[in-house]
Design a protein around this motif. Structure first.
Motif, PDB file in Angstrom:
ATOM      1  N   MET A  13      45.802  35.780  29.714  1.00 18.60           N
ATOM      2  CA  MET A  13      45.460  36.563  30.897  1.00 18.60           C
ATOM      3  C   MET A  13      43.951  36.741  30.938  1.00 18.60           C
ATOM      4  O   MET A  13      43.309  36.940  29.903  1.00 18.60           O
ATOM      5  N   PHE A  14      43.424  36.744  32.144  1.00 21.62           N
ATOM      6  CA  PHE A  14      41.964  36.790  32.298  1.00 21.62           C
ATOM      7  C   PHE A  14      41.623  37.708  33.456  1.00 21.62           C
ATOM      8  O   PHE A  14      42.283  37.684  34.506  1.00 21.62           O
ATOM      9  N   LEU A  15      40.593  38.535  33.261  1.00 21.48           N
ATOM     10  CA  LEU A  15      40.140  39.476  34.288  1.00 21.48           C
ATOM     11  C   LEU A  15      38.634  39.592  34.201  1.00 21.48           C
ATOM     12  O   LEU A  15      38.081  39.669  33.099  1.00 21.48           O
ATOM     13  N   THR A  16      37.963  39.607  35.354  1.00 17.78           N
ATOM     14  CA  THR A  16      36.514  39.831  35.368  1.00 17.78           C
ATOM     15  C   THR A  16      36.183  41.000  36.289  1.00 17.78           C
ATOM     16  O   THR A  16      36.822  41.198  37.328  1.00 17.78           O
ATOM     17  N   ILE A  17      35.177  41.770  35.886  1.00 19.58           N
ATOM     18  CA  ILE A  17      34.649  42.886  36.673  1.00 19.58           C
ATOM     19  C   ILE A  17      33.163  42.650  36.854  1.00 19.58           C
ATOM     20  O   ILE A  17      32.424  42.567  35.866  1.00 19.58           O
ATOM     21  N   SER A  18      32.713  42.526  38.092  1.00 19.00           N
ATOM     22  CA  SER A  18      31.308  42.233  38.381  1.00 19.00           C
ATOM     23  C   SER A  18      30.706  43.332  39.234  1.00 19.00           C
ATOM     24  O   SER A  18      31.415  43.991  40.015  1.00 19.00           O
ATOM     25  N   THR A  19      29.390  43.504  39.089  1.00 19.29           N
ATOM     26  CA  THR A  19      28.658  44.432  39.944  1.00 19.29           C
ATOM     27  C   THR A  19      27.250  43.892  40.137  1.00 19.29           C
ATOM     28  O   THR A  19      26.800  43.007  39.401  1.00 19.29           O
ATOM     29  N   THR A  20      26.582  44.410  41.140  1.00 17.73           N
ATOM     30  CA  THR A  20      25.197  44.033  41.413  1.00 17.73           C
ATOM     31  C   THR A  20      24.306  45.259  41.248  1.00 17.73           C
ATOM     32  O   THR A  20      24.792  46.396  41.239  1.00 17.73           O
ATOM     33  N   GLN A  61      33.272  41.249  21.758  1.00 21.64           N
ATOM     34  CA  GLN A  61      34.049  42.162  20.920  1.00 21.64           C
ATOM     35  C   GLN A  61      35.532  41.830  21.002  1.00 21.64           C
ATOM     36  O   GLN A  61      36.035  41.386  22.042  1.00 21.64           O
ATOM     37  N   THR A  62      36.228  42.071  19.910  1.00 27.87           N
ATOM     38  CA  THR A  62      37.663  41.777  19.820  1.00 27.87           C
ATOM     39  C   THR A  62      38.417  43.064  19.511  1.00 27.87           C
ATOM     40  O   THR A  62      37.993  43.868  18.674  1.00 27.87           O
ATOM     41  N   GLN A  93      39.739  40.121  24.021  1.00 29.35           N
ATOM     42  CA  GLN A  93      38.328  39.834  23.769  1.00 29.35           C
ATOM     43  C   GLN A  93      37.520  40.216  25.011  1.00 29.35           C
ATOM     44  O   GLN A  93      37.893  39.859  26.127  1.00 29.35           O
ATOM     45  N   VAL A  94      36.425  40.935  24.811  1.00 29.61           N
ATOM     46  CA  VAL A  94      35.551  41.360  25.905  1.00 29.61           C
ATOM     47  C   VAL A  94      34.186  40.716  25.703  1.00 29.61           C
ATOM     48  O   VAL A  94      33.603  40.812  24.613  1.00 29.61           O
ATOM     49  N   PHE A  95      33.695  40.051  26.732  1.00 31.63           N
ATOM     50  CA  PHE A  95      32.380  39.423  26.662  1.00 31.63           C
ATOM     51  C   PHE A  95      31.772  39.418  28.066  1.00 31.63           C
ATOM     52  O   PHE A  95      32.449  39.747  29.058  1.00 31.63           O
ATOM     53  N   MET A 117      37.521  40.131  30.381  1.00 30.77           N
ATOM     54  CA  MET A 117      38.477  40.431  29.327  1.00 30.77           C
ATOM     55  C   MET A 117      39.514  39.320  29.275  1.00 30.77           C
ATOM     56  O   MET A 117      40.169  39.013  30.281  1.00 30.77           O
ATOM     57  N   LEU A 118      39.650  38.718  28.099  1.00 30.70           N
ATOM     58  CA  LEU A 118      40.637  37.670  27.860  1.00 30.70           C
ATOM     59  C   LEU A 118      41.693  38.240  26.933  1.00 30.70           C
ATOM     60  O   LEU A 118      41.379  38.662  25.811  1.00 30.70           O
TER      61      LEU A 118
END
Length: 537
Positions: free
Chosen positions: A1-8, A30-31, A40-42, A55-56
């Motif tokens: 599962m994969f999720l991304t959170i982006s901001t400007t 980080q794991t 895993q967060v990167f 987050m993976l």
């Protein structure tokens, strides 16, 4: 599962503040261990102008089966292969929601000691999840996220196989959310709505899930148009938990509408032993009250602390008058709307001709005391089938209230602000539309007979009004005219030749035709006649 959170961001408000809000440093990968795998967060990008946290979540399907002992979606004993070959490691579900609550626990609560103002204010967000199971399709995704403040909700169906477009789309969508929201709000929405879209949970749904739902849904779930679907799916269609959650959400909605605390709505009665509460008022289904009213403990003269009278109390006379009206109407199923502590329900149960009795009140505390009064936990099965206690507010339509022979509004209407009366009128007389409606309310003209009641005071501190006999008849007559009811009036208590009885009662009897239906039919016929004439011309 994969999720991304982006901001400007800008130089004075850099996008890398996202690292502070998530409590995860952009310069490190980080794991974290979760209950069903490893997260895993990167940060694929981290600059002043744009920052993305990813987050993976890696799920071990074998460990998941062993942990769940074959329970959950794809875990039936006769589907052994499906227990190991499934979408759980790849599609966002309750497993991802659990990982969010584990990895971003502080962010979910909106806690950030380093940048409290950033945590408390909206920021431009883009959230992307490549594969979300959506039982209900892209339309349901938009219906769930659309009312929550997102400027854009994109749910692109994922094809079953791009090489074979004729096979159509899968039940998965690629979800992209864009808008300005608080990060905590966005994470809480995902925490609830991901398992709702999947319509499955991969762990046992215990009663504490209700608290989790209300905590994560604070500020948006009570007013969400898909509230019932969200609640039911999140609680894995466990109807007892769903009813409990809906009752608590209704209290939240009422409190927000009146701009008061939830505790103030649910203070209908004090925690007193049932045997000491026999004089309490069976009252209000929409507003707080303390459970007693002047005049209920005894006849005139005893309303404000005089020595108890040996005469029959006004509350008892009122209940007997209501029972008489219901018997005269031949009612077999009865709604006690605003049942309070259940005194009237208790009397109804003593008469076998009342086959089904439903007590409704907005106060969960009042319903708890009513259940103790009725000894529901010790009733015989046959007797228990005759009675239901349910939480609800009478200013909202409720399909559960339809189909009953009669309804009672005993000392209820005077607890509502006059502008809210039309909502109650439509919910009871227009939507539920029982065959008979019995309404009782104080007669303000009789107040002069209460020797210890100060002039100009109402009988109870929560009464928003008290009507004269003429005012009550004007209201009842207009309600009957609008909704197709004939109305008769009966006195309750001693009928004083000068000021009338202490309590006034109206008995509404539904006529054969509903005026709303008649108007609709008449309009339809007129339209059809006009069309025929136009066609002939």
């Amino acid at each position: 599962m994969f999720l991304t959170i982006s901001t400007t961001g800008t130089p004075d408000r850099p996008a890398t503040d996202l690292g502070f809000l998530l409590h995860k440093h952009p310069d490190r990968a980080q794991t974290f261990s979760t209950s069903h795998g490893t997260a895993q967060v990167f940060y694929p990008e981290a600059s002043t102008e744009r920052c993305t946290a990813a987050m993976l979540l890696e799920i071990d399907p074998v460990a998941l089966v062993r942990r769940g002992k074959g329970k959950g979606r794809g875990g039936a004993p006769d589907a052994a292969l499906a227990r190991y070959v499934n979408d759980r490691p790849y599609a966002a579900s309750s497993l991802l929601a659990v990982a969010l609550s584990t990895v971003f626990k502080s962010a979910l609560r909106g806690v950030c000691t380093a940048l409290p103002e950033r945590a408390a204010n909206p920021l431009p967000l883009r959230i992307e999840i490549p594969a979300v199971p959506a039982r209900g399709g892209a339309e349901l995704v938009r219906a769930l996220f659309g009312p929550l403040g997102w400027a854009s909700v994109r749910a692109e169906p994922v094809p079953l196989d791009e090489r074979f477009p004729q096979w159509g789309d899968s039940r998965y969508v690629q979800l992209v959310l864009e808008g300005e929201l608080r990060l905590a709000d966005a994470l809480r929405q995902l925490y609830i709505l991901l398992p709702v879209l999947d319509d499955a949970k991969h762990y046992w749904v215990a009663p504490d899930e209700v608290d989790k739902l209300l905590r994560a849904g604070e500020g948006w779930l009570a007013e969400h148009p898909e509230q019932q679907l969200i609640t039911s799916r999140y609680l894995a269609r466990r109807w007892g938990l769903t009813r409990q959650a809906m009752a608590r959400l209704e209290l939240v909605r009422l409190a927000e509408a009146d701009d008061i605390d939830v505790e103030a709505i649910d203070n209908a009665v004090e925690e007193i032993p049932v045997e000491d509460a026999d004089g309490a008022e069976a009252g209000d289904a929409t507003e707080p009250r303390d459970g007693t009213e002047a005049g209920d403990a005894a006849e005139a003269g005893d309303a404000a602390g005089a020595a108890p009278s040996k005469e029959v109390s006004l509350a008892s006379r009122r209940r007997e008058a209501i029972l008489t009206a219901l018997r005269d109407a031949g009612a077999g199923s009865v709604l006690d709307l605003g049942c309070g502590q259940g005194q009237l329900v208790q009397e109804l149960l003593k008469d076998a001709r009342f086959r089904h009795i439903v007590g409704v009140d907005v106060s969960v505390r009042a319903l708890t005391i009513a259940a103790r009064r009725l000894k529901l936990d010790r009733m015989s099965e046959r007797q228990a089938e005759r009675v239901t206690l349910t939480q609800g507010a009478l200013t909202y339509t409720d399909k559960r209230l339809k189909g009953y022979d009669a309804a009672v509004l005993s000392e209820v209407i005077e607890h509502l602000d006059p502008p809210r009366l039309p909502a109650l009128e439509y919910a009871v007389f227009g939507s539920a539309r029982p065959g008979t409606v019995v309404v009782t309310t104080p007669n303000v003209e009789y107040n002069v007979r209460w020797e210890t009641l100060p002039a100009g005071h109402v009988r109870h501190g929560d009464h928003r009004f008290e009507w004269t006999r003429a005012e009550f008849r004007d209201w009842a007559g207009e309600v009957g005219r609008r909704h197709g009811y004939d109305v008769t009036y009966r006195p309750v208590g001693p009928d004083d030749p000068e000021v009338g009885p202490p309590t006034q009662m109206a008995v509404f009897t539904a006529t054969a035709t509903d005026p709303r239906t008649t108007r609709t039919t008449r309009t339809t016929r007129t339209t059809q006649t006009t069309r025929k004439e136009e066609n002939a011309a």
